[in-house]
Design a protein around this motif. Structure first.
Motif, PDB file in Angstrom:
ATOM      1  N   PHE A  81       0.825  -1.208   0.000  1.00 52.28           N
ATOM      2  CA  PHE A  81       0.000   0.000   0.000  1.00 52.28           C
ATOM      3  C   PHE A  81       0.858   1.257   0.000  1.00 52.28           C
ATOM      4  O   PHE A  81       0.521   2.251  -0.648  1.00 52.28           O
ATOM      5  N   ARG A  82       1.969   1.223   0.719  1.00 56.96           N
ATOM      6  CA  ARG A  82       2.883   2.365   0.711  1.00 56.96           C
ATOM      7  C   ARG A  82       3.395   2.638  -0.700  1.00 56.96           C
ATOM      8  O   ARG A  82       3.460   3.792  -1.141  1.00 56.96           O
ATOM      9  N   LEU A 138       3.410   5.807  -5.673  1.00 59.56           N
ATOM     10  CA  LEU A 138       3.648   5.657  -7.111  1.00 59.56           C
ATOM     11  C   LEU A 138       3.330   6.902  -7.932  1.00 59.56           C
ATOM     12  O   LEU A 138       4.116   7.272  -8.822  1.00 59.56           O
ATOM     13  N   PRO A 139       2.205   7.623  -7.706  1.00 59.63           N
ATOM     14  CA  PRO A 139       1.925   8.811  -8.530  1.00 59.63           C
ATOM     15  C   PRO A 139       3.005   9.889  -8.451  1.00 59.63           C
ATOM     16  O   PRO A 139       3.151  10.682  -9.381  1.00 59.63           O
ATOM     17  N   CYS A 140       3.772   9.915  -7.360  1.00 58.40           N
ATOM     18  CA  CYS A 140       4.810  10.945  -7.200  1.00 58.40           C
ATOM     19  C   CYS A 140       5.914  10.830  -8.244  1.00 58.40           C
ATOM     20  O   CYS A 140       6.555  11.828  -8.583  1.00 58.40           O
ATOM     21  N   SER A 177       5.343  11.806 -14.324  1.00 62.41           N
ATOM     22  CA  SER A 177       5.449  13.173 -14.828  1.00 62.41           C
ATOM     23  C   SER A 177       4.100  13.874 -14.676  1.00 62.41           C
ATOM     24  O   SER A 177       3.045  13.274 -14.902  1.00 62.41           O
ATOM     25  N   ALA A 178       4.155  15.151 -14.309  1.00 66.52           N
ATOM     26  CA  ALA A 178       2.915  15.923 -14.179  1.00 66.52           C
ATOM     27  C   ALA A 178       2.193  16.024 -15.523  1.00 66.52           C
ATOM     28  O   ALA A 178       0.959  16.102 -15.563  1.00 66.52           O
ATOM     29  N   MET A 179       2.943  16.001 -16.622  1.00 59.38           N
ATOM     30  CA  MET A 179       2.327  16.030 -17.951  1.00 59.38           C
ATOM     31  C   MET A 179       1.500  14.768 -18.184  1.00 59.38           C
ATOM     32  O   MET A 179       0.373  14.833 -18.678  1.00 59.38           O
ATOM     33  N   ILE A 180       2.056  13.627 -17.790  1.00 62.63           N
ATOM     34  CA  ILE A 180       1.336  12.361 -17.946  1.00 62.63           C
ATOM     35  C   ILE A 180       0.077  12.354 -17.086  1.00 62.63           C
ATOM     36  O   ILE A 180      -1.005  11.954 -17.533  1.00 62.63           O
ATOM     37  N   VAL A 240      -3.332  16.990  -5.447  1.00 56.96           N
ATOM     38  CA  VAL A 240      -3.331  16.293  -4.152  1.00 56.96           C
ATOM     39  C   VAL A 240      -3.175  14.792  -4.369  1.00 56.96           C
ATOM     40  O   VAL A 240      -2.395  14.127  -3.677  1.00 56.96           O
ATOM     41  N   TRP A 241      -3.901  14.261  -5.329  1.00 49.24           N
ATOM     42  CA  TRP A 241      -3.812  12.821  -5.639  1.00 49.24           C
ATOM     43  C   TRP A 241      -2.379  12.444  -5.996  1.00 49.24           C
ATOM     44  O   TRP A 241      -1.884  11.394  -5.568  1.00 49.24           O
ATOM     45  N   GLN A 242      -1.713  13.298  -6.763  1.00 50.33           N
ATOM     46  CA  GLN A 242      -0.364  12.955  -7.206  1.00 50.33           C
ATOM     47  C   GLN A 242       0.660  13.040  -6.075  1.00 50.33           C
ATOM     48  O   GLN A 242       1.555  12.192  -5.980  1.00 50.33           O
ATOM     49  N   TRP A 243       0.533  14.033  -5.183  1.00 50.82           N
ATOM     50  CA  TRP A 243       1.610  14.314  -4.240  1.00 50.82           C
ATOM     51  C   TRP A 243       1.315  13.928  -2.798  1.00 50.82           C
ATOM     52  O   TRP A 243       2.169  14.141  -1.927  1.00 50.82           O
ATOM     53  N   VAL A 244       0.139  13.379  -2.533  1.00 54.77           N
ATOM     54  CA  VAL A 244      -0.155  12.976  -1.152  1.00 54.77           C
ATOM     55  C   VAL A 244       0.803  11.881  -0.685  1.00 54.77           C
ATOM     56  O   VAL A 244       1.155  11.803   0.499  1.00 54.77           O
TER      57      VAL A 244
END
Length: 290
Positions: free
Chosen positions: A101-102, A107-109, A112-115, A162-166
């Motif tokens: 889970f960790r 994983l989203p971090c 790429s922000a473009m992706i 938030v989803w990407q960097w949480v």
């Protein structure tokens, strides 16, 4: 003896040179060019002082971009850190498959922000995955034009961030939680405290320096946002998601180099002031918890 003292310096010099060339020089020159009439349409660059800044502060779109930047940054910082703490507390327990889970949450971090932006344009489209999911479960009234509605667009993009960097905040808080001495927690358990009492009086005061770092880094990063907003909305609709960096890009794309550089200096000062004030405020909170 002198050679031994100079030995570590030789390792520092290449990094220092790169820092001076790639950061210090562009920063200083940026301040200078913001005081000129720099443009590709002019043969010579003239020093004009603060004229660019005077024109900028008369522009309504600058204030809108600053407002959107601050709103976006505060939303992202609050939810990223709030959810990050909750996930860290949850994944710090003896949970089956917690390492998996960790990894999933982190994983989203690494994407790429473009992706992420292109992916969520399909998710948040009026006929996209999110609205289809809502309609499937009889929640058609909840289906919205998430990035096309001026009232929702900024909040929708903030939610994606938030989803990407949480997961990044979660990792910081996990490291902080694992550094808390178990003896303190066990002593609090023996004293008959509840979990919420341990969280309030034992865990969070020790975790306060980590909170300060995570919140300040989150604020700085979200105030400098560009790529995700550029991909998902381009600053629209109708300027509803126009932030400082998209505003700056528009100035450069029109050949207003000095104007855009002056706006970039304003962003630099805005980020510096907000982050320093926030850092001082959170440090006072750390002292109060001691």
């Amino acid at each position: 003896m002198l050679q031994k003292r100079m030995y570590p310096v030789w390792f520092v010099i290449p990094a220092l040179f790169m820092f001076l060339v790639l950061y210090v020089y562009p920063t200083v020159s940026g301040f200078y060019y913001s005081l000129t009439d720099w443009s590709p349409y002019k043969e010579q660059i003239r020093f004009i002082g603060f004229e660019q800044y005077q024109d900028l502060f008369k522009t309504k779109s600058l204030y809108q971009a600053m407002e959107h930047t601050l709103i976006y940054a505060f939303i992202v910082t609050i939810f990223q850190n709030g959810l990050g703490v909750i996930l860290a507390l949850f994944l710090n327990t003896k949970l089956l498959g917690r390492n998996l889970f960790r990894s999933i949450y982190f994983l989203p971090c690494i994407l790429s922000a473009m992706i992420v932006g292109y992916m969520f344009t399909t998710v948040l489209h009026p006929e996209g995955i999110l609205n289809q999911f809502l309609r499937t479960f009889g929640l058609s009234s909840w289906a919205k034009d998430w990035v096309g509605d001026p009232k929702l667009a900024l909040f929708s993009v903030a939610a994606v961030t938030v989803w990407q960097w949480v997961g990044s905040s979660m990792a910081l808080y996990l490291a902080g939680l694992q550094g808390i001495p178990k003896d303190l927690v066990e002593a609090a358990v023996i004293d008959g405290t509840t979990y919420l009492q341990r969280l309030r009086y034992v865990i969070m005061p020790i975790l306060a320096p980590v909170v300060t770092i995570s919140v300040v880094l989150g604020m700085i990063g979200s105030m400098k946002t560009f790529d995700l907003i550029y991909v998902t909305t381009g600053g629209g609709p109708g300027g509803a998601t126009e932030v400082m960096n998209t505003f700056i890009l528009k100035q450069f794309s029109q050949g207003l180099y000095a104007y855009g550089t002056a706006a970039n200096v304003i962003l630099f000062l805005l980020v510096s002031v907000v982050s320093i004030l926030l850092f001082k405020l959170l440090q006072k909170g750390e002292t109060a918890n001691e």
